[in-house]
Design an enzyme around this catalytic site. Structure first.
Site, short mmCIF file in Angstrom:
data_model
loop_
_atom_site.label_atom_id
_atom_site.label_comp_id
_atom_site.label_asym_id
_atom_site.label_seq_id
_atom_site.Cartn_x
_atom_site.Cartn_y
_atom_site.Cartn_z
N ARG A 181 0.88 -1.18 0.00
CA ARG A 181 0.00 0.00 0.00
C ARG A 181 0.91 1.22 0.00
O ARG A 181 1.71 1.41 0.91
CB ARG A 181 -0.92 0.02 1.22
CG ARG A 181 -1.66 1.34 1.35
CD ARG A 181 -2.76 1.33 2.38
NE ARG A 181 -3.92 0.59 1.90
CZ ARG A 181 -5.14 0.70 2.43
NH1 ARG A 181 -5.35 1.50 3.46
NH2 ARG A 181 -6.14 0.00 1.95
N HIS A 184 -7.56 0.78 -6.36
CA HIS A 184 -7.73 -0.09 -5.18
C HIS A 184 -8.42 -1.39 -5.66
O HIS A 184 -9.56 -1.67 -5.32
CB HIS A 184 -8.59 0.64 -4.15
CG HIS A 184 -8.52 0.05 -2.77
ND1 HIS A 184 -7.71 -1.00 -2.43
CD2 HIS A 184 -9.21 0.39 -1.63
CE1 HIS A 184 -7.88 -1.28 -1.15
NE2 HIS A 184 -8.77 -0.47 -0.64
N GLN A 218 -10.14 -4.11 -3.28
CA GLN A 218 -11.42 -3.64 -2.74
C GLN A 218 -12.56 -3.89 -3.72
O GLN A 218 -13.64 -4.38 -3.35
CB GLN A 218 -11.33 -2.13 -2.46
CG GLN A 218 -12.64 -1.50 -2.00
CD GLN A 218 -13.06 -1.98 -0.62
OE1 GLN A 218 -12.28 -1.88 0.31
NE2 GLN A 218 -14.27 -2.49 -0.48
N ASP A 275 -17.42 7.00 -1.55
CA ASP A 275 -16.20 6.85 -0.74
C ASP A 275 -15.95 8.20 -0.08
O ASP A 275 -16.60 9.21 -0.41
CB ASP A 275 -15.03 6.44 -1.67
CG ASP A 275 -13.73 6.15 -0.91
OD1 ASP A 275 -13.79 5.95 0.32
OD2 ASP A 275 -12.66 6.15 -1.55
N CYS A 323 -16.50 1.49 0.63
CA CYS A 323 -15.33 0.67 0.98
C CYS A 323 -14.91 0.86 2.43
O CYS A 323 -14.22 -0.01 2.99
CB CYS A 323 -14.17 0.96 0.04
SG CYS A 323 -13.50 2.63 0.22
N ARG A 343 -13.74 -8.86 2.07
CA ARG A 343 -12.32 -8.65 1.80
C ARG A 343 -11.52 -9.91 2.13
O ARG A 343 -10.54 -10.21 1.45
CB ARG A 343 -11.77 -7.47 2.64
CG ARG A 343 -12.41 -6.10 2.41
CD ARG A 343 -12.15 -5.52 1.04
NE ARG A 343 -10.74 -5.39 0.72
CZ ARG A 343 -9.94 -4.38 1.08
NH1 ARG A 343 -10.42 -3.38 1.79
NH2 ARG A 343 -8.67 -4.34 0.71
#
Ligand code: CP
Ligand code: NVA
Length: 303
Positions: free
Chosen positions: A102, A129, A132, A220, A259, A287
């Site tokens: 990340r 991402h 996700q 988001d 998310c 996830r």
């Protein structure tokens, strides 16, 4: 060109592979135990930004598959003191079987994948991402059936998560309608890529137009990790909040996804995220099986 199975972005992976990863995630979720599939394997989880879900789900994914995770948090490595991403990749490749990164700049991820001798997984960059959105597609399908031919609406910042939704719209063949203020829209290059590759991706400044009749409404945070023009973003994004009224423009049985982490009263009202159409906890839970399935693919376990 190598045969290493990096998981860098959804647009770089064949649709049938993504589909198999998703199908296996569904199977893994249904199993009471998935022990030993990755027995003896180890994965480095490198975080240059904070994380709750990505960290816990990847760490438990490898553990529950019989392997081991080494978590390198922000500030824990020599990366912060100037050791290059490439050198870090070469060193980690001597120890572990895969690396999840990340980071801020997508170029770090590319540099990592070019220097590593093991698969590299994108755990979020400023640009995308993908892990996700795999969990999001899984969640969509668990609630609404096959995503192809359906309509997903995004209202909010045209950010990294929206970018991976755009990749997914092409790969999984659904209509994606994004509403964002013009300065915060996803790049015209990305939208053109999508529509030149068979995608049905529409961008406007009108949240109602995007949400009208949609099967799923997504948003988001308005201020992503690393964003620094917070006040201006809040001003621009005010009309894009998902409240009960905007949600009612979608199909009556539409689902709401986010998310997380969420900021109630900014991008979404509590009535929506804590209401009956919200599937955000299931989405976060997914996830885990998705990370397992991605790890299994990267480490060469079938598909
Ligand atoms: N959605 C997500 O990636 O959350 P974290 O930042 O907590 O990992
Ligand atoms: N867009 C958000 C996603 C967090 C999971 C960020 O980059 O901070």
């Amino acid at each position: 060109m190598t045969n290493i199975r990096h998981f860098l972005d959804l647009d770089l992976i064949e649709t049938d592979v993504l589909r198999k990863i998703l199908d296996r995630a569904v199977t893994l979720k249904a199993e009471s135990s998935s022990q030993d599939r990755l027995s003896g394997k180890s994965v480095a989880l490198v975080f240059e930004k904070p994380s709750t879900r990505t960290r816990v789900s990847f760490e438990l994914a490898i553990l529950q598959l019989g392997g081991h995770a080494v978590v390198l948090d922000q500030g824990d490595t020599q990366l912060g003191r100037g050791e290059t991403v490439g050198d870090t990749a070469r060193v980690l490749s001597e120890y572990v079987d895969a690396i999840m990164l990340r980071t801020s700049e997508a170029k770090n991820l590319i540099e990592m994948s070019q220097a590593a001798n093991v698969p590299v997984i994108n755990g979020l960059t400023n640009s995308s991402h993908p892990c996700q959105i795999m969990a999001d597609v899984m969640t969509f399908e668990a609630n609404k059936g096959p995503i192809n031919g359906k309509t997903v609406a995004w209202s909010g910042d045209g950010n990294n998560v929206a970018a991976s939704w755009i990749h997914a719209a092409v790969k999984f063949d659904f209509e994606l309608r994004l509403a964002s203020p013009r300065p915060l829209q996803n790049s015209t290059e990305l939208i053109s890529w999508a529509n030149n590759n068979g995608g049905k991706v529409l961008v406007s400044e009108d949240p109602k137009l995007a949400v009208n009749g949609a099967d799923c409404v997504v948003t988001d945070t308005w201020i992503s990790m690393g964003d620094n023009n917070g006040k201006e973003r809040l001003r621009l994004l005010e009309p894009y909040r998902i409240d009960k009224e905007l949600m009612s423009a979608a199909k009556p049985d539409a689902i709401f996804m986010h998310c997380l982490p969420a900021h109630r009263g900014n991008e979404v009202d509590s009535e929506v995220i804590d209401g009956p159409q919200s599937v955000v906890w299931e989405e976060a839970g997914n996830r885990l099986p998705v990370q397992k399935s991605i790890l299994m693919w990267c480490l060469g376990t079938d598909v």
